[in-house]
Scaffold this active site. Structure first.
Site, PDB file in Angstrom:
ATOM      1  CG  ASP A  17      -2.071   0.945   1.115  1.00  0.00           C
ATOM      2  OD1 ASP A  17      -2.292   1.499   0.018  1.00  0.00           O
ATOM      3  OD2 ASP A  17      -2.764   1.159   2.128  1.00  0.00           O
ATOM      4  N   GLY A  18       0.343   2.312  -0.596  1.00  0.00           N
ATOM      5  CA  GLY A  18       1.001   3.623  -0.516  1.00  0.00           C
ATOM      6  C   GLY A  18       1.615   4.097  -1.818  1.00  0.00           C
ATOM      7  NE  ARG A  21      -1.453   6.576   1.188  1.00  0.00           N
ATOM      8  CZ  ARG A  21      -1.548   5.644   2.124  1.00  0.00           C
ATOM      9  NH1 ARG A  21      -1.276   5.936   3.377  1.00  0.00           N
ATOM     10  NH2 ARG A  21      -1.900   4.423   1.801  1.00  0.00           N
ATOM     11  CG  HIS A  34       0.208   1.892  -9.435  1.00  0.00           C
ATOM     12  ND1 HIS A  34      -0.030   1.591  -8.124  1.00  0.00           N
ATOM     13  CD2 HIS A  34      -0.915   2.527  -9.883  1.00  0.00           C
ATOM     14  CE1 HIS A  34      -1.238   2.022  -7.781  1.00  0.00           C
ATOM     15  NE2 HIS A  34      -1.791   2.606  -8.830  1.00  0.00           N
ATOM     16  NE  ARG A  68      -7.289   1.729  -6.282  1.00  0.00           N
ATOM     17  CZ  ARG A  68      -6.184   1.977  -5.614  1.00  0.00           C
ATOM     18  NH1 ARG A  68      -5.134   2.452  -6.248  1.00  0.00           N
ATOM     19  NH2 ARG A  68      -6.102   1.752  -4.325  1.00  0.00           N
ATOM     20  CG  LEU A 128       9.378 -17.146  -3.343  1.00  0.00           C
ATOM     21  CD1 LEU A 128       8.976 -17.227  -1.872  1.00  0.00           C
ATOM     22  CD2 LEU A 128       9.930 -15.744  -3.653  1.00  0.00           C
ATOM     23  CB  SER A 193      -7.940  -3.954   2.577  1.00  0.00           C
ATOM     24  OG  SER A 193      -7.756  -2.738   3.227  1.00  0.00           O
TER      25      SER A 193
HETATM   26  C1  FPP Z   1      -1.800   0.242  -3.397  1.00  0.00           C
HETATM   27  O1  FPP Z   1      -1.383   1.561  -3.455  1.00  0.00           O
HETATM   28  C2  FPP Z   1      -1.482  -0.437  -4.616  1.00  0.00           C
HETATM   29  C3  FPP Z   1      -2.380  -1.037  -5.451  1.00  0.00           C
HETATM   30  C4  FPP Z   1      -3.811  -1.090  -5.182  1.00  0.00           C
HETATM   31  C5  FPP Z   1      -1.959  -1.659  -6.702  1.00  0.00           C
HETATM   32  C6  FPP Z   1      -0.710  -2.445  -6.541  1.00  0.00           C
HETATM   33  C7  FPP Z   1      -0.152  -2.636  -7.867  1.00  0.00           C
HETATM   34  C8  FPP Z   1       1.137  -2.829  -8.093  1.00  0.00           C
HETATM   35  C9  FPP Z   1       2.139  -2.933  -7.018  1.00  0.00           C
HETATM   36  C10 FPP Z   1       1.643  -2.924  -9.467  1.00  0.00           C
HETATM   37  C11 FPP Z   1       1.112  -4.080 -10.285  1.00  0.00           C
HETATM   38  C12 FPP Z   1       1.461  -5.387  -9.796  1.00  0.00           C
HETATM   39  C13 FPP Z   1       2.473  -6.132 -10.246  1.00  0.00           C
HETATM   40  C14 FPP Z   1       2.622  -7.495  -9.719  1.00  0.00           C
HETATM   41  C15 FPP Z   1       3.446  -5.631 -11.200  1.00  0.00           C
HETATM   42  P1  FPP Z   1      -2.453   2.701  -3.604  1.00  0.00           P
HETATM   43  O2  FPP Z   1      -2.575   3.044  -5.045  1.00  0.00           O
HETATM   44  O3  FPP Z   1      -3.738   2.288  -2.954  1.00  0.00           O
HETATM   45  O4  FPP Z   1      -1.765   3.850  -2.811  1.00  0.00           O
HETATM   46  P2  FPP Z   1      -2.463   5.003  -1.955  1.00  0.00           P
HETATM   47  O5  FPP Z   1      -3.188   4.323  -0.830  1.00  0.00           O
HETATM   48  O6  FPP Z   1      -1.299   5.810  -1.489  1.00  0.00           O
HETATM   49  O7  FPP Z   1      -3.370   5.737  -2.874  1.00  0.00           O
END
Ligand code: FPP
Length: 238
Positions: A17-18, A21, A34, A68, A128, A193
């Site tokens: 998460d994050g 931000r 991302h 989203r 893994l 979540s």
């Molecule tokens: C959370 O941060 C992140 C997500 C909901 C998406 C995660 C996606 C990736 C890490 C990339 C795609 C995956 C792979 C395996 C390449 P947020 O967007 O909710 O952050 P925020 O809470 O700061 O808005």
């Protein structure tokens, strides 16, 4: 570096998460967060490999994330394809077995095809297990298990009085994967979540304020040290 696997640490699950931000703090578009997330995923695989951990589950996309903005969803799906294509050779060389959990049929054809090829290619690997949770929801998983169990009852294969906790575990998406020993969530948020609801009954939780794109190898090692300092009693006494 630990030379052999720790019995108490088979499965690490991470709520990444994050990203948004992280980007906003830098005056960048959310999607840049991302993109920056990839390095942390890479590091998590490294650290798990060196510690001899068997399972790493990453919450990459939840059933709720479909709500989203379309552009962000499309970007994450493209990033997923790019991640698979760009990393599969190295993952394979490192003996990593790529797997998924969630409603994979929701994922668009392109990235789903890339994933399926990578899953097939690494299916015999013995290191893994890297499990990407995609279009994953804990409630959806339990609902899907209940449907399978109900069908078995209707067909006469199973009697309602024979339904045990094990029956439910055995009908989840990946029944062979042990429950997570630790669930780590980055970015300071302290909630589950809808992640691994059934499997997290006795998991330890480690929350860190570090945003996912900054959660590099040393940060993960620190979180694992925090986990190792915990005393797990599984409802019993020491
Ligand atoms: C959370 O941060 C992140 C997500 C909901 C998406 C995660 C996606 C990736 C890490 C990339 C795609 C995956 C792979 C395996 C390449 P947020 O967007 O909710 O952050 P925020 O809470 O700061 O808005």
């Amino acid at each position: 570096m630990r030379s052999e696997a720790e019995p108490a640490l088979k499965h690490i699950a991470i709520i990444m998460d994050g990203n948004g931000r992280w980007a906003r703090k830098r005056g960048l578009a959310r999607i840049k967060g991302h993109t920056a997330a990839e390095k942390s995923i890479h590091d998590a695989v490294e650290v798990c490999g060196e510690a001899g951990i068997k399972y790493l589950t990453l919450y990459a996309f939840s059933t709720e994330n479909w709500s989203r903005p379309r552009a962000e969803v499309n970007f994450i799906m493209k990033l997923l394809s790019r991640f698979i294509k760009g990393n599969i050779d190295e993952l394979h060389r490192k003996n990593v077995r790529l797997r998924t959990t969630g409603r994979l049929y929701d994922i668009p054809d392109g990235p789903r095809g890339d994933l399926e090829k990578a899953i097939q290619r690494t299916s015999a690997n013995t290191g893994l297990n890297l499990v990407l949770a995609l279009s994953y929801g804990g409630r959806a998983e339990i609902r899907d298990a209940v449907t399978i169990i109900a069908e078995k009852v209707v067909s006469g294969e199973l009697s309602p009085s024979d339904i045990s906790e094990e029956t439910i575990s055995n009908n989840l998406y990946n029944p062979d994967i042990p429950d997570p020993d630790v669930i780590i969530r980055t970015s300071g948020e302290q909630r589950l979540s809808n992640f691994l609801l059934w499997q997290s009954a006795y998991s330890e939780f480690v929350f860190t304020p570090v945003l996912w794109p900054d959660f590099h190898a040393e940060e993960l090692r620190n979180s694992l040290e925090e986990f190792r300092a915990r005393k797990r009693r599984f409802g019993g006494l020491e």
